[in-house]
Every structure is written in C-alpha cells, then in structure tokens.
Design a protein around this motif. Structure first.
Motif, PDB file in Angstrom:
ATOM      1  N   SER A 117       0.567  -3.090  -6.748  1.00 37.67           N
ATOM      2  CA  SER A 117      -0.816  -3.517  -6.953  1.00 37.67           C
ATOM      3  C   SER A 117      -1.148  -4.912  -6.455  1.00 37.67           C
ATOM      4  O   SER A 117      -2.303  -5.201  -6.187  1.00 37.67           O
ATOM      5  CB  SER A 117      -1.169  -3.406  -8.434  1.00 37.67           C
ATOM      6  OG  SER A 117      -0.154  -4.007  -9.201  1.00 37.67           O
ATOM      7  N   ARG A 119       0.839  -1.209   0.000  1.00 32.93           N
ATOM      8  CA  ARG A 119       0.000   0.000   0.000  1.00 32.93           C
ATOM      9  C   ARG A 119       0.866   1.248   0.000  1.00 32.93           C
ATOM     10  O   ARG A 119       0.623   2.185  -0.762  1.00 32.93           O
ATOM     11  CB  ARG A 119      -0.885  -0.026   1.244  1.00 32.93           C
ATOM     12  CG  ARG A 119      -2.055   0.913   1.169  1.00 32.93           C
ATOM     13  CD  ARG A 119      -2.909   0.785   2.383  1.00 32.93           C
ATOM     14  NE  ARG A 119      -4.094  -0.005   2.105  1.00 32.93           N
ATOM     15  CZ  ARG A 119      -4.954  -0.405   3.041  1.00 32.93           C
ATOM     16  NH1 ARG A 119      -4.734  -0.115   4.292  1.00 32.93           N
ATOM     17  NH2 ARG A 119      -6.021  -1.098   2.706  1.00 32.93           N
ATOM     18  N   ASP A 169      -7.827  -3.266  -1.445  1.00 35.86           N
ATOM     19  CA  ASP A 169      -7.299  -2.497  -2.568  1.00 35.86           C
ATOM     20  C   ASP A 169      -6.080  -3.167  -3.191  1.00 35.86           C
ATOM     21  O   ASP A 169      -5.629  -2.762  -4.262  1.00 35.86           O
ATOM     22  CB  ASP A 169      -6.932  -1.078  -2.109  1.00 35.86           C
ATOM     23  CG  ASP A 169      -6.076  -1.092  -0.844  1.00 35.86           C
ATOM     24  OD1 ASP A 169      -5.202  -0.220  -0.725  1.00 35.86           O
ATOM     25  OD2 ASP A 169      -6.296  -1.973   0.026  1.00 35.86           O
TER      26      ASP A 169
END
Lengths: 367, 362
Positions: B189, B184, B220
């Motif tokens: 990714s 993060r 995420d």
C-alpha cells in the motif's frame, strides 16, 4: 544510590573544552536557541525547572527563523555562542521548499564553532519497557566533516556529485577524544564503525587513524566493524558494544538505532563539544513538528541535556538534583508521555519533577 | 565440489520423468549459479524441493569465475552470460571474494554485466524463528549502481581524502519506477523514500524529486518521505509501520542489513537483483561458510526464500506459496531444524522435511 551512579559523576572529559568562567556575581549566561517544532516548549520547561531550582544561569535567547534564506539569524546565534561559550538548543528545521543553496542551519552552527565531537550515552532506563535490556553504549561521532561537508555541485545536467571529505587531522582528533573518554569513564573497548571495504581511501584513512591512536592506549581493546553489520548486530546483540567511534553519517545512523533501542528520541540527551565551545541538545535532533504545541512531547531528553550543560559549567549539585528528579519520575510508569506508551502530558511530567526537587528541601525559590 | 553438485542436480532432473500435467505449463529455464563453499549443497537442496513441488523450472547450471577477456577487461565466462541473457532469470548462491586476486568481486562483475540496478529484500518475520521483533513485513529497494559506491575517491592533498557520491536523474527515476511497480504488483500500500535531503540538499534532493515525480503516476500507492535517521529510530521501535522503502545505495545497504537483523539475520533473508534488460538474479546474501562446507550442515532457507521470490517474479505464485508455506511450517514445528536455527538436524533432513510438506500441500 543506583540513580546516583548512573549519570552523576562529573566527567573529567568535559574539561577538554573549558567552561567559561562565571561572571556577574557567580551567574552564567548561556545562549538558548529555541528552534522549531517542540524545541520552544521543551526549552521553556527547562527554564521553568531552572527557575524553580534557583539555578544560577541566565539564558540569552536567540531566535533563528528557518523560513529565511539569509544567514543573518544563524550568524547571530553563532556570535552569541562565541561570546557565552555554552548553548542549549532545539532543532532548527531545514525546509525542502528552499533552494538547495540554503544549507542546514544546525550543520552551519556545528561547523562554524568546530564542535567536532558529538557524544551520546545510551543507557537503558529501568522504568522504560524495551525489547533489549541493560544497554550501555557510548557513541562518539565526528561532527564536522564526512558526508556533511555540504559540498555539492551539478556537474552535468541531471548528474549531481556530493563530496564526502575525510581528513587525517579530524580523524585523529575524534579518535583521540574517543579513547580519552573511554579511559576516563573506565570503559574497556572502543569499536570503530566504517565502510572501508567500499570506500577504501576515505574510510580507510579514518580506520588507519583510529588504529594509530589505539596503539597509544594499550589498556583499551580496539576493534572495527563494517557499518551494515554493525546495525544488524545492534538489533540482535547490542550488549557486545561498549564505546563506538565513527564518521559523521554512520554516527547519524548508529546513534538513532541506539536511541530507538533504549526507548526513543524523548529520552536521550546529546552533547556537541569543540575545543572552545559546547552545545547541548537532544541526541536525535528531532524537530517533532507533528507533536508540537500539544503538550505531549517528552521533556526528559532536553532536561537531561540541560543537566549535562550544568555539569559542563561545574554546577554539579544542581545537575545532580535535577537529574535525579527526572530519572525518579521516569520510573513511575504512569507518568510516561505518549512516546513511551503512557498518558501523561508534558506539564504533568515537569510538575512531578519539580515536586521531587522541592521535596529535597533545598534549592527552591520562595514565591 | 561444484561438479558433484552439478551431477546431483542433473540426476534429480533426469531421475524424474516429465509427467503429463493437466495444465500444459511451459517449462521455464533458470540459470543456476551454485557458488562456493556451502553454495553447491544449498543449491541442490533448492532443486530437490522444486522437484517435489513439480515446479516447471529447468535448471541450467553455470559457474562464474573472473576471466580476462579481449582487451584485458575482467568479465564473467561467456557461457554464463549467454545462459543468463537467454533465460533472463538467475538463482545464485554465495560467491567467495578473493583478497588480492587482482580482479573485482564477482558480485560487482555480475552487477555491471547485467546492469542490476535494483536490490530488493523482502523482510518478513518468520514464525517459529524468534527474534525480539515480531510482525515485520517490509521490503527494502535499494538503488544498486551509483550513489556512494561509485568508487570515485581522490587524495586531494596528503591527509585529505574526497569520496564522491554520484546521484543521477536517470538512475533515481529508474529505481523509483521499479519501487512503485513492485508495490503495485505485490499489493503493497505505500512507498517511503528514505533520504537525507536536509544535509545533502542537491544529491538527495534530486533523488527525492524524482521519487515525487514518479509517485504522481501511481496515485493508488501512498507515497511518503522520511529522513534516514528517523527511519532507523522508528524501525527499531516499531517496524510494523513500514511497507516498501526505496533509497540510494549506501542507505539501502545499511537499512537492508538492519532489517535482515530484525528477522533473524542473513541466513534467513532472501534477496533479488533486477537488471535493465529484464534480467533478474535472485541470491542468498550470506557468506560461503567454508568451515561447514560439504558437511551437510548448511541452512538452505535464505536461498530457498530467494527462489520463492524468483517464482513470484515469474508469476508462478501458486508454487511460490506452497514452497514458502512448507518452509515456514517446518521451521515453526521446530522438529527438524539446522543448527543455526536452533536444532541439530542435517541439511538433507531439513530439505526432505520441506519436500514432504510441499507434496502434502499439493
């Protein structure tokens, strides 16, 4: 002639595990375990090519259902292999949704039959584009113990211990196999791969056994290398390696790195030898779930494995014809499957192989 | 040699009077452990480059040698420990591992003292240093305290040895959390857990479960899992498919060296170790190279890139980018390269070249 020299010389080392005598009119019976993923389709192509070439082998198919928790299926397969002496198999999936008491079926098969030597010969093929050229490495991997002992327990809640077992007898046995094979194939150097600086007792014992065996083969150079350095060297200077011998887990890592170096999992055949039995499969043992049933898998590795099996059964002529046909097809670049960057389907490749076999004139069936 | 390096570092520090900057940046203290062999000269090179970049770093030099503390336990010198506990950030050169010295390796002592549980190695292809692999850009995060390196081995009976691999819930969760936080914070990714849970059902199974649990809190970031052998197979064919990899100790050892081999070896690979109490020690992972020590031939790239990693960890991204760009530009230009990079310049010349570029980029 180049093709003939690459792989066709019958290996005397294979005579360690004696093939079963052919019964029933000169025909051999071989256990076939389709497995999961791409296994079934690749093995059906092998049968197709064998039928086309009139190979005197009958397959006894034993299915192993990886979704079941009981070990009946795999025990049936093991019994069939004990009876026939030889098997050709696809990889059986190990589902993570099952409880951890359900052990890997492939591993059970190897340990029950004591298939102690996993042999893989990585050679660069002229028709395949790779970053490194002219690689020729033989990997001999101890196949029954080490980290694959399947001995685990949760000693305290949240703390799991997994046992890695190294024994003197198995280490001596695999080292002996490696040096014998090196001598028979005329190889100059054997490298033992280990991590004895950290696992002083376990890998230390393995290394010591290799050194003892090496002293009996003064014509062959022996050296050793730590496994992390080995992988670093393999990706930068792979040509320094000749024959490599190692315990189970490092064998897993090194054989996959080498398979990747010569072009991928679709190309390299593997063999598992024990004193009494031999089982042939693809070297990197992939299930290939994501490409199953789409006619895009590369049949080369499985077909070359079946040729190794034919050599083991002393059916050298059939092995040579099929192997030559496979390697010739490989060198016609437009007939590469997707894993090699080509557009060909599995059936295209198999058709091409059968056409080359037919063009040799003999050994084909009259339909 | 280390005293010579100390005086070099001090003279560089003292020679430049602190200039008033427009931004009142806080000087941050970093414990510098030059190490042995080529350690002192590459540390001096890094200090010089940081000065040229005007990075707000105050170096506190310390030595680590094993000393026997009260109770007979081996430990690092108390002044080194005190400095690190205070500064929380360390930069370390190569330490020699004496054979039969009676004490464990210094690296192991440091790891135990500061509970350095995560070893992080970003592997990025260096433009200008050609290897058969281009476009490598991945990070290996290795659990560094347990696993196969617990050191617990027994001889069961003569000729049968058992080595114990230890996997615990806490350590697995901790490393997984670090991996996702790292992803993060560094705009990565995906995180891939590397395991062999098909064979080591319980131990790697536990590791995998913890990774999956932690992944739930980081929606995420894409989470995947892959067998160790499949990672090796794919890594040598197409390393661009990998991003952040998290794994237990042994696999991490093997894979991090494999990835270092892809980008050019340990001479150009940075490494960072994250500890439990906010301590982070960044280091070069190559050896001490005693044969070229003191001859001004060493390549400081690995230590420099580790120092850049350190700057990023401290949030000093602008300085990090500038120094890294200067280093990569120098290597790409190929005019001033040390011997191992294919040139025949001295370490000091290579360092000066980077210093000039850093100043030009300001």
């Amino acid at each position: 002639n180049v093709l003939l020299n690459i792989k066709c010389a019958p290996s005397l080392a294979l005579s360690f595990s004696n093939p079963p005598p052919a019964k029933y009119g000169g025909r051999h019976t071989v256990t076939l375990i389709p497995g999961d993923g791409i296994g079934p389709e690749l093995l059906s192509h092998v049968r197709e090519v064998f039928r086309f070439s009139c190979v005197p082998v009958d397959f006894e198919v034993v299915n192993v259902n990886s979704a079941l928790e009981t070990e009946d299926d795999i025990n049936n397969a093991i019994t069939a292999i004990r009876r026939n002496g030889v098997a050709l198999k696809g990889n059986i999936e190990t589902k993570h949704t099952m409880p951890s008491s359900v052990k890997s079926r492939n591993n059970l098969l190897r340990t029950s039959l004591d298939l102690y030597a996993n042999v893989m010969h990585c050679q660069s093929l002229p028709g395949v584009q790779t970053r490194h050229k002219n690689i020729d490495i033989m990997i001999i991997r101890e196949n029954t113990e080490g980290e694959y002992s399947s001995l685990e327990h949760e000693s305290v809640s949240g703390v799991v211990e997994s046992l890695k077992i190294i024994t003197r007898s198995n280490s001596l046995r695999i080292a002996e196999y490696a040096f014998q094979l090196a001598r028979e194939k005329g190889r100059r150097r054997v490298t033992a791969v280990h991590k004895a600086n950290i696992m002083k007792l376990g890998d230390g014992l393995f290394l010591q056994c290799c050194r003892e065996v090496a002293s009996g083969y003064p014509d062959i150079t022996f050296d050793s290398m730590i496994v992390d350095n080995t992988t670093m060297q393999l990706v930068s200077k792979p040509h320094q390696f000749d024959v490599m011998v190692m315990p189970n887990l490092y064998g897993n890592v090194v054989s996959n790195v080498c398979a990747g170096l010569v072009g991928g999992p679709g190309l390299v055949p593997g063999a598992n030898y024990g004193r009494d039995y031999a089982v042939f499969e693809t070297a990197t043992r992939n299930t290939g779930k994501s490409i199953a049933g789409r006619n895009i898998a590369n049949p080369t590795a499985m077909l070359l494995a079946s040729c190794m099996m034919l050599d083991h059964l002393k059916l050298y002529d059939y092995a040579t014809v099929i192997r030559n046909a496979v390697l010739t097809t490989m060198n016609e670049t437009r007939l590469h499957t997707a894993d090699l960057g080509g557009q060909g389907t599995t059936s295209d490749v198999v058709q091409s192989i059968m056409k080359i076999i037919q063009s040799k004139g003999q050994l084909t069936a009259d339909f | 040699r280390s005293t010579a390096a100390r005086s070099t570092a001090d003279s560089i520090m003292n020679g430049l009077k602190p200039e008033p900057t427009c931004f009142f940046e806080q000087m941050q203290t970093v414990t510098l452990i030059p190490g042995d062999g080529i350690g002192p000269e590459i540390s001096a090179a890094v200090v010089k480059i940081f000065e040229s970049a005007k990075a707000p770093i105050r170096w506190e030099e310390r030595n680590v040698t094993a000393i026997k503390g009260p109770g007979g336990k081996w430990m690092i010198p108390p002044d080194a420990k005190e400095s690190m506990d205070r500064s929380k950030i360390g930069l370390k050169g190569p330490l020699k591992t004496p054979i039969a010295a009676g004490h464990p390796s210094m690296n192991l002592l440091l790891r135990k003292t500061f509970d350095l549980y995560a070893n992080v190695r970003p592997c990025v292809s260096i433009e200008g240093y050609k290897t058969p692999y281009t476009d490598v850009d991945l990070v290996t995060i290795r659990e560094n305290t347990e696993g196969e390196y617990s050191g617990i081995e027994h001889v069961i009976v003569d000729g049968v040895v058992q080595s114990i691999k230890l996997i615990t819930e806490n350590a697995s969760r901790r490393i997984a959390e670090y991996a996702f936080e790292y992803a993060r914070n560094n705009q990565r990714s995906s995180v891939t857990a590397v395991h062999k849970a098909n064979i080591m059902r319980m131990s790697d199974g536990l590791f995998l479960r913890k990774c999956r649990e932690v992944a739930e809190n980081y929606k995420d970031i894409k989470f995947t899992e892959m067998y160790l052998d499949t990672v090796c197979l794919n890594m040598v064919q197409d390393p661009t498919q990998f991003d952040v990899l998290v794994m237990p100790n042994l696999y991490g050892d093997i894979l991090s060296d494999l990835c270092a081999g892809l980008i050019g070896g340990l001479g150009v690979t940075p490494s960072g170790n994250i500890g439990a109490n906010g301590v982070a020690i960044f280091e070069s992972v190559h050896g001490t190279a005693p044969d070229i020590a003191g001859l001004d031939l060493a390549n400081p790239t690995a230590l420099l890139l580790s120092a850049v990693m350190m700057l990023r960890h401290m949030g000093l991204h602008e300085y990090a980018s500038r120094i890294q760009t200067a280093c990569f530009d120098t290597i790409r230009d190929k005019k001033v390269l040390t011997k191992d990079l294919g040139g025949n310049s001295k370490c000091s010349e290579f360092t000066s070249e980077i210093c000039h570029r850093v100043q030009d980029l300001a």
